[in-house]
Scaffold this active site. Sequence first.
Site, PDB file in Angstrom:
ATOM      1  N   GLU A 100      42.992   0.910   5.466  1.00  0.00           N
ATOM      2  CA  GLU A 100      41.809   1.350   6.200  1.00  0.00           C
ATOM      3  C   GLU A 100      40.595   0.484   5.893  1.00  0.00           C
ATOM      4  OE1 GLU A 100      40.835   5.407   5.111  1.00  0.00           O
ATOM      5  OE2 GLU A 100      41.453   5.091   3.034  1.00  0.00           O
ATOM      6  N   HIS A 151      34.221  13.855   9.815  1.00  0.00           N
ATOM      7  CA  HIS A 151      35.122  14.808   9.165  1.00  0.00           C
ATOM      8  C   HIS A 151      35.001  16.209   9.736  1.00  0.00           C
ATOM      9  CE1 HIS A 151      35.846  11.533   6.373  1.00  0.00           C
ATOM     10  NE2 HIS A 151      37.046  12.063   6.400  1.00  0.00           N
ATOM     11  N   ASP A 185      38.750   4.995   9.419  1.00  0.00           N
ATOM     12  CA  ASP A 185      37.900   4.102   8.623  1.00  0.00           C
ATOM     13  C   ASP A 185      38.094   2.644   9.019  1.00  0.00           C
ATOM     14  OD1 ASP A 185      36.233   5.617   6.893  1.00  0.00           O
ATOM     15  OD2 ASP A 185      38.018   6.282   5.849  1.00  0.00           O
ATOM     16  N   CYS A 229      47.798   7.406  10.315  1.00  0.00           N
ATOM     17  CA  CYS A 229      47.324   8.783  10.093  1.00  0.00           C
ATOM     18  C   CYS A 229      45.887   8.958  10.562  1.00  0.00           C
ATOM     19  CB  CYS A 229      47.495   9.207   8.638  1.00  0.00           C
ATOM     20  SG  CYS A 229      46.536   8.217   7.503  1.00  0.00           S
TER      21      CYS A 229
HETATM   22  C1  PEP Z   1      41.344   7.408   8.161  1.00  0.00           C
HETATM   23  O1  PEP Z   1      40.398   6.846   7.627  1.00  0.00           O
HETATM   24  O2  PEP Z   1      41.837   7.055   9.247  1.00  0.00           O
HETATM   25  C2  PEP Z   1      41.928   8.616   7.545  1.00  0.00           C
HETATM   26  C3  PEP Z   1      43.018   9.155   8.033  1.00  0.00           C
HETATM   27  O3  PEP Z   1      41.315   9.151   6.476  1.00  0.00           O
HETATM   28  P1  PEP Z   1      39.979  10.026   6.564  1.00  0.00           P
HETATM   29  O4  PEP Z   1      39.741  10.373   8.001  1.00  0.00           O
HETATM   30  O5  PEP Z   1      40.205  11.228   5.734  1.00  0.00           O
HETATM   31  O6  PEP Z   1      38.941   9.102   6.020  1.00  0.00           O
HETATM   32 MG    MG Z   2      39.808   7.203   5.572  1.00  0.00          MG
END
Ligand code: PEP
Ligand code: MG
Length: 589
Positions: free
Chosen positions: A436, A192, A460, A507
């Site tokens: 995910e 993150h 994920d 995403c």
């Molecule tokens: C993902 O898991 O790809 C996602 C977009 O969510 P995050 O990165 O916030 O877990």
């Molecule tokens: Mg995620």
Amino acid sequence: MRILQGLPTARGFAVGPVFICHGDSKIPVAEYVIESGRQEDEVLRYRKALGDAKRDVEGIIATLKERAGREDAMVFECHLMLLEDTELSGLVENHIREKLVNAESAVRYIYNDARARFQRMNDSYFRERIRDIDDLERRLLCALTGFGDHVRLALREPSIIIADDLTPSETVQLPRDLVLGFATNGGSPTSHVALLARAMGIPAVTGLGDITSRVHAGERVAIDGVNGTITLCPDAATIREYADLIERDKEIFEETTQSSKPCTLKDGSEILIFANVHPGIPVSGLRDHGARGVGLYRSEYLWLNREREPSEEEQFRAYRDAAKFTATLGEKASITIRALDIGGDKLVRGISAKEENPFLGNRSIRYLLANRDVFKAQLRAILRASVFGKVQLMYPMISCVEELKEAAEVLAEVKASLDEAGIAYDHNMPVGAMIEVPSAAINADAIAKHVDFFSIGTNDLIQYVMAADRGNESVASLYQPTNPAVLMLMRNVIAAAKRRGIHVAVCGESAADPVVGVLWAAMGIDVLSMSATYIPVISAILSRLTRAELDEYGALPETTNPDLTSREIYLACRNWLSSHIFDFENIVL
Ligand code: PEP
Ligand code: MG
């Protein structure tokens, strides 16, 4: 001059002096004399920090006690006793009053004194307590002065932050104007912290192993977020080379932004590219980067670094403003607000319980279904904001149909209460699921029956499919978007969405990798959503391809030898792109 290889994490280039962020125990604390008459204000600041620290420790004890047989709680009970020790607190308060210094100085002085006293004791039990004193001092100093404030006070010029690792809450507190780049020992491109660096448009290199011990504060380094390198003591020629790279990067950016038109293939059809957004990080650059909407609004960032959780009203204002802004991005613009996705490495004070394995724990939709008040307040806020733009609601970490059914019941209850109160909302607000978790990707046909759209979270999904922690640099080589197993799941999800006639977006940050993002578009993804800083590059590549070429590219992993490895598939795709796009290397730099 020395070049070290790490992981390319956030694109961009920077040259600047090093600023080393050690753990919060060692970061500098501002110590100063206060004006006479302000002592009681400082005492009150200290008492408030003491209260916060106590609440934190009590929370930890309660969590540990839930698990019978754990002795860890005893350590924290001892911490609590020290925090409640009126003699120790009295010493801090007297020091503030008598020496006319700020609360941080007094804590430092009195805790140093306590450490020295414990050190002089013969009894090993008391010498052991020095670690507790360290821990409490850190806790109090953190409560007194946020991490970002520490750094701001110590940072005197724009610098490259070198750290072991940074948590998301530490990263968002950093003064953006003084950070040229990040380079860390740990972390990886989908941790993150990496995503935040991308959202802030700050170049970053992670997974450097021991960079903190190889550099000195103030020395000059150059970082290359595209190739994942850091150059120590760059010579004049290297500095010039970096100046060129920064210039060329700007040109790519201008190619897409000046035209300010949607991303279209060479023969005209539009490819929707949206941005991923973190509340708290300015969205003003989104339009310039060519974002046509917001494909992922990470609502959980409203929860970070706060004393208490955001009220429905505060949330409503944030969602409404984001919806209004998104509406200005074009006629196809929508904003997908993701329900609170806490857990994993996104820990929220006062909410996140200590878990043995947080990535597989009580996170995201699981937490929301178990904490209906939090869930309902968020749903009300999102629904209320839905009249200010095209708002979509998305549930994170869906692993089975039951979760969607339960969530639908809660949503229906919330809608009924809004109806009763005569509050306006979009009755047709689309509701989607993040794909995910492998179970959802495998069972995508069943999941599709309960939602209006899918958004694939490859960050994920890949972590869970490959059983490789997305934030751990030592397993980063297993983090493979083009692994045949990942591609099979991607195909399955896309096909399920098409059969059901619903939209499917990606995403996850894999969409921002030129080789992979273009592959997802070629495989039939309707919307690519990524950190805005990557949109110009993906857009520039797609605009150089025709639909027929894109189809050919999408078929590459299937038409090549079925025994190919992830790396071989990746290289086959990359080679295809560089042989079809004459300035490919220039675009990706
Ligand atoms: C993902 O898991 O790809 C996602 C977009 O969510 P995050 O990165 O916030 O877990
Ligand atoms: Mg995620």
